[in-house]
Design a protein around this motif. Sequence first.
Motif, PDB file in Angstrom:
ATOM      1  N   ALA A 157       0.844  -1.189   0.000  1.00 50.85           N
ATOM      2  CA  ALA A 157       0.000   0.000   0.000  1.00 50.85           C
ATOM      3  C   ALA A 157       0.884   1.245   0.000  1.00 50.85           C
ATOM      4  CB  ALA A 157      -0.912  -0.009   1.219  1.00 50.85           C
ATOM      5  N   PRO A 158       0.354   2.362  -0.439  1.00 46.85           N
ATOM      6  CA  PRO A 158       1.156   3.594  -0.470  1.00 46.85           C
ATOM      7  C   PRO A 158       1.730   3.925   0.903  1.00 46.85           C
ATOM      8  CG  PRO A 158      -0.872   3.897  -1.690  1.00 46.85           C
ATOM      9  CD  PRO A 158      -0.989   2.574  -1.006  1.00 46.85           C
ATOM     10  N   GLY A 159       3.025   4.179   0.935  1.00 42.95           N
ATOM     11  CA  GLY A 159       3.682   4.558   2.173  1.00 42.95           C
ATOM     12  C   GLY A 159       3.934   3.415   3.136  1.00 42.95           C
ATOM     13  N   LYS A 160       3.633   2.201   2.701  1.00 46.07           N
ATOM     14  CA  LYS A 160       3.821   1.041   3.585  1.00 46.07           C
ATOM     15  C   LYS A 160       4.771   0.034   2.954  1.00 46.07           C
ATOM     16  CE  LYS A 160      -0.637   1.304   5.945  1.00 46.07           C
ATOM     17  NZ  LYS A 160      -1.836   0.526   6.377  1.00 46.07           N
ATOM     18  N   GLU A 161       5.295  -0.854   3.779  1.00 38.75           N
ATOM     19  CA  GLU A 161       6.168  -1.906   3.280  1.00 38.75           C
ATOM     20  C   GLU A 161       5.345  -3.015   2.617  1.00 38.75           C
ATOM     21  OE1 GLU A 161       9.832  -1.496   6.509  1.00 38.75           O
ATOM     22  OE2 GLU A 161       8.659  -3.346   6.396  1.00 38.75           O
ATOM     23  N   ARG A 162       6.005  -3.732   1.731  1.00 38.87           N
ATOM     24  CA  ARG A 162       5.356  -4.870   1.108  1.00 38.87           C
ATOM     25  C   ARG A 162       5.043  -5.918   2.168  1.00 38.87           C
ATOM     26  NH1 ARG A 162       8.019  -7.297  -4.275  1.00 38.87           N
ATOM     27  NH2 ARG A 162       7.801  -5.074  -4.763  1.00 38.87           N
ATOM     28  N   GLU A 163       3.843  -6.502   2.105  1.00 37.42           N
ATOM     29  CA  GLU A 163       3.454  -7.501   3.095  1.00 37.42           C
ATOM     30  C   GLU A 163       2.939  -8.768   2.429  1.00 37.42           C
ATOM     31  OE1 GLU A 163       0.134  -6.511   5.589  1.00 37.42           O
ATOM     32  OE2 GLU A 163      -1.142  -5.920   3.915  1.00 37.42           O
ATOM     33  N   PHE A 164       3.134  -9.863   3.118  1.00 38.68           N
ATOM     34  CA  PHE A 164       2.655 -11.166   2.675  1.00 38.68           C
ATOM     35  C   PHE A 164       1.136 -11.206   2.740  1.00 38.68           C
ATOM     36  CE2 PHE A 164       2.339 -15.637   2.166  1.00 38.68           C
ATOM     37  CZ  PHE A 164       1.422 -16.082   3.122  1.00 38.68           C
ATOM     38  N   VAL A 165       0.521 -11.829   1.730  1.00 34.89           N
ATOM     39  CA  VAL A 165      -0.929 -12.005   1.708  1.00 34.89           C
ATOM     40  C   VAL A 165      -1.305 -13.474   1.774  1.00 34.89           C
ATOM     41  CG1 VAL A 165      -3.048 -11.647   0.376  1.00 34.89           C
ATOM     42  CG2 VAL A 165      -1.277  -9.869   0.408  1.00 34.89           C
ATOM     43  N   ALA A 166      -0.760 -14.269   0.849  1.00 39.02           N
ATOM     44  CA  ALA A 166      -1.148 -15.677   0.773  1.00 39.02           C
ATOM     45  C   ALA A 166      -0.067 -16.460   0.061  1.00 39.02           C
ATOM     46  CB  ALA A 166      -2.473 -15.837   0.043  1.00 39.02           C
ATOM     47  N   ALA A 167      -0.039 -17.773   0.314  1.00 36.21           N
ATOM     48  CA  ALA A 167       0.932 -18.651  -0.334  1.00 36.21           C
ATOM     49  C   ALA A 167       0.306 -19.997  -0.614  1.00 36.21           C
ATOM     50  CB  ALA A 167       2.176 -18.809   0.530  1.00 36.21           C
ATOM     51  N   ILE A 168       0.881 -20.698  -1.582  1.00 40.68           N
ATOM     52  CA  ILE A 168       0.401 -22.023  -1.937  1.00 40.68           C
ATOM     53  C   ILE A 168       1.588 -22.887  -2.316  1.00 40.68           C
ATOM     54  CG2 ILE A 168      -0.013 -21.408  -4.361  1.00 40.68           C
ATOM     55  CD1 ILE A 168      -2.611 -23.159  -4.136  1.00 40.68           C
ATOM     56  N   SER A 169       1.526 -24.142  -1.932  1.00 37.31           N
ATOM     57  CA  SER A 169       2.622 -25.069  -2.203  1.00 37.31           C
ATOM     58  C   SER A 169       2.607 -25.524  -3.662  1.00 37.31           C
ATOM     59  CB  SER A 169       2.511 -26.281  -1.285  1.00 37.31           C
ATOM     60  OG  SER A 169       1.288 -26.976  -1.529  1.00 37.31           O
ATOM     61  N   ARG A 170       3.621 -26.301  -4.037  1.00 30.47           N
ATOM     62  CA  ARG A 170       3.766 -26.728  -5.428  1.00 30.47           C
ATOM     63  C   ARG A 170       2.547 -27.480  -5.935  1.00 30.47           C
ATOM     64  NH1 ARG A 170       8.267 -27.591  -2.659  1.00 30.47           N
ATOM     65  NH2 ARG A 170      10.216 -26.590  -3.289  1.00 30.47           N
ATOM     66  N   SER A 171       2.016 -28.340  -5.107  1.00 35.81           N
ATOM     67  CA  SER A 171       0.868 -29.158  -5.531  1.00 35.81           C
ATOM     68  C   SER A 171      -0.463 -28.480  -5.259  1.00 35.81           C
ATOM     69  CB  SER A 171       0.895 -30.492  -4.796  1.00 35.81           C
ATOM     70  OG  SER A 171       0.652 -30.285  -3.409  1.00 35.81           O
ATOM     71  N   GLY A 172      -0.428 -27.430  -4.449  1.00 30.11           N
ATOM     72  CA  GLY A 172      -1.663 -26.767  -4.040  1.00 30.11           C
ATOM     73  C   GLY A 172      -2.249 -27.333  -2.769  1.00 30.11           C
ATOM     74  N   GLY A 173      -1.595 -28.325  -2.190  1.00 32.22           N
ATOM     75  CA  GLY A 173      -2.147 -28.972  -1.013  1.00 32.22           C
ATOM     76  C   GLY A 173      -1.982 -28.201   0.279  1.00 32.22           C
ATOM     77  N   ARG A 174      -1.116 -27.222   0.255  1.00 28.98           N
ATOM     78  CA  ARG A 174      -0.873 -26.403   1.444  1.00 28.98           C
ATOM     79  C   ARG A 174      -1.048 -24.944   1.080  1.00 28.98           C
ATOM     80  NH1 ARG A 174       5.015 -25.868   4.552  1.00 28.98           N
ATOM     81  NH2 ARG A 174       4.368 -24.404   6.178  1.00 28.98           N
ATOM     82  N   THR A 175      -1.781 -24.226   1.919  1.00 28.58           N
ATOM     83  CA  THR A 175      -1.956 -22.791   1.721  1.00 28.58           C
ATOM     84  C   THR A 175      -1.734 -22.060   3.038  1.00 28.58           C
ATOM     85  OG1 THR A 175      -4.345 -22.912   2.111  1.00 28.58           O
ATOM     86  CG2 THR A 175      -3.598 -23.061  -0.184  1.00 28.58           C
TER      87      THR A 175
END
Length: 118
Positions: free
Chosen positions: A40-58
Amino acid sequence: QVQLVESGGGLVQAGGSLRLSCAASGRTFSTYCMGWFRQAPGKEREFVAAISRSGGRTGYTDSVKGRFGISRDNAKNTVYLQMNSLKPEDTAVYYCAAGTTWGQYDIWGQGTQVTVSS
């Protein structure tokens, strides 16, 4: 090494939905863990979401749990971020990222703007 291109950003009213897509080039997409980040403007980049190679882990940051969903289609070399019940505080540039290790990303897309109006 893959290259990443995000799409799907735009302007939406609070409470609305958007689906971001991140298309990857190359034939090794399925070997990468994928993530979405935002800045966001004026803020640091932040993590939102992640997914594993197979999609089995989020994984999700607390502020988006229950509202956002990450998924991937390895046949299409694409990762998605479904964003529901959007809030003005979700306004940011959203970046797609890839890495060979969970939680570590070294390939980034150019970003797509998401603006949520109140």
